[in-house]
Design an enzyme around this catalytic site. Structure first.
Site, PDB file in Angstrom:
ATOM      1  N   GLU A 155       0.935  -1.203  -0.193  1.00 45.65           N
ATOM      2  CA  GLU A 155       0.010  -0.065   0.059  1.00 45.65           C
ATOM      3  C   GLU A 155       0.889   1.103   0.018  1.00 45.65           C
ATOM      4  O   GLU A 155       2.046   1.139   0.470  1.00 45.65           O
ATOM      5  CB  GLU A 155      -0.663   0.021   1.080  1.00 45.65           C
ATOM      6  CG  GLU A 155      -2.076  -0.942   1.170  1.00 45.65           C
ATOM      7  CD  GLU A 155      -1.553  -2.079   1.900  1.00 45.65           C
ATOM      8  OE1 GLU A 155      -2.303  -3.336   1.587  1.00 45.65           O
ATOM      9  OE2 GLU A 155      -0.619  -2.323   2.652  1.00 45.65           O
TER      10      GLU A 155
ATOM     11  N   TYR B 212       7.712   2.403  -7.421  1.00 48.80           N
ATOM     12  CA  TYR B 212       7.110   1.102  -7.403  1.00 48.80           C
ATOM     13  C   TYR B 212       6.646   0.741  -8.941  1.00 48.80           C
ATOM     14  O   TYR B 212       6.600  -0.295  -9.488  1.00 48.80           O
ATOM     15  CB  TYR B 212       5.603   0.936  -6.610  1.00 48.80           C
ATOM     16  CG  TYR B 212       6.219   1.027  -4.993  1.00 48.80           C
ATOM     17  CD1 TYR B 212       7.290   0.599  -4.612  1.00 48.80           C
ATOM     18  CD2 TYR B 212       5.317   2.057  -4.082  1.00 48.80           C
ATOM     19  CE1 TYR B 212       7.434   0.754  -3.340  1.00 48.80           C
ATOM     20  CE2 TYR B 212       5.569   2.083  -2.979  1.00 48.80           C
ATOM     21  CZ  TYR B 212       6.736   1.553  -2.674  1.00 48.80           C
ATOM     22  OH  TYR B 212       7.322   1.732  -1.125  1.00 48.80           O
TER      23      TYR B 212
END
Length: 163
Positions: A111, A123
């Site tokens: 998350e 990411y």
């Protein structure tokens, strides 16, 4: 920090109980809502993969990874703001991905705050894709902030030889 990356030794090693005060300093510098010492102790006690990034003989980053049932979850990844833009976050993340794969995970989840543009970019560049949103997941000054849920399929990245 004014030192060039080549002027210090950078090492990632397993986190130890003795590292927790240094890890807390990084955590508190990196996040407005940091984890507590007890959370880090619990992660160590539970056998999560906990690692620290060292540079210039000090802890400058850390990583907590949980692995089970074919999945891994990056629970915490932080680098001290004074050490940003030196590749430490990328190294910690890639270490997590290697560990997850070694421990039998096929997917890695995490998350991230949508407002953390640098982390979201990292990411995505490393192959994570958004798969959902957790509403009101993170504390924020004006209430709560959603979390982007991101996933990396290790089977795909392993075949492509990206790492």
């Amino acid at each position: 920090m004014s030192a060039e990356p080549s002027s210090f030794l950078s090492v990632i090693r397993p986190m130890r109980d003795a590292d927790i005060s240094a890890v807390l300093q990084v955590e508190q510098a990196a996040y407005d809502y940091p984890w507590t010492a007890n959370i880090f102790r619990d992660c160590l006690r539970m056998g999560y993969d906990c690692a620290v990034q060292l540079a210039a003989d000090r802890v400058v980053g850390h990583l907590i990874l949980s692995v089970g049932a074919g999945e891994a979850h990056v629970l915490n990844l932080a680098v001290s703001p004074a050490w940003h833009n030196r590749g430490f976050g990328r190294r910690l993340l890639r270490r997590a991905l290697r560990q997850a794969e070694r421990l039998g995970a096929e997917s890695v989840f995490l998350e991230v705050r949508p407002s953390n543009a640098a982390a979201v970019h990292l990411y995505r560049v490393e192959g994570f894709r958004r798969v959902g949103r957790r509403r009101h997941y993170y504390p924020a000054p004006d209430g709560r902030e959603d979390a982007l849920v991101m996933r990396l399929d290790l089977r795909e990245t392993s075949r492509s030889g990206r790492r």
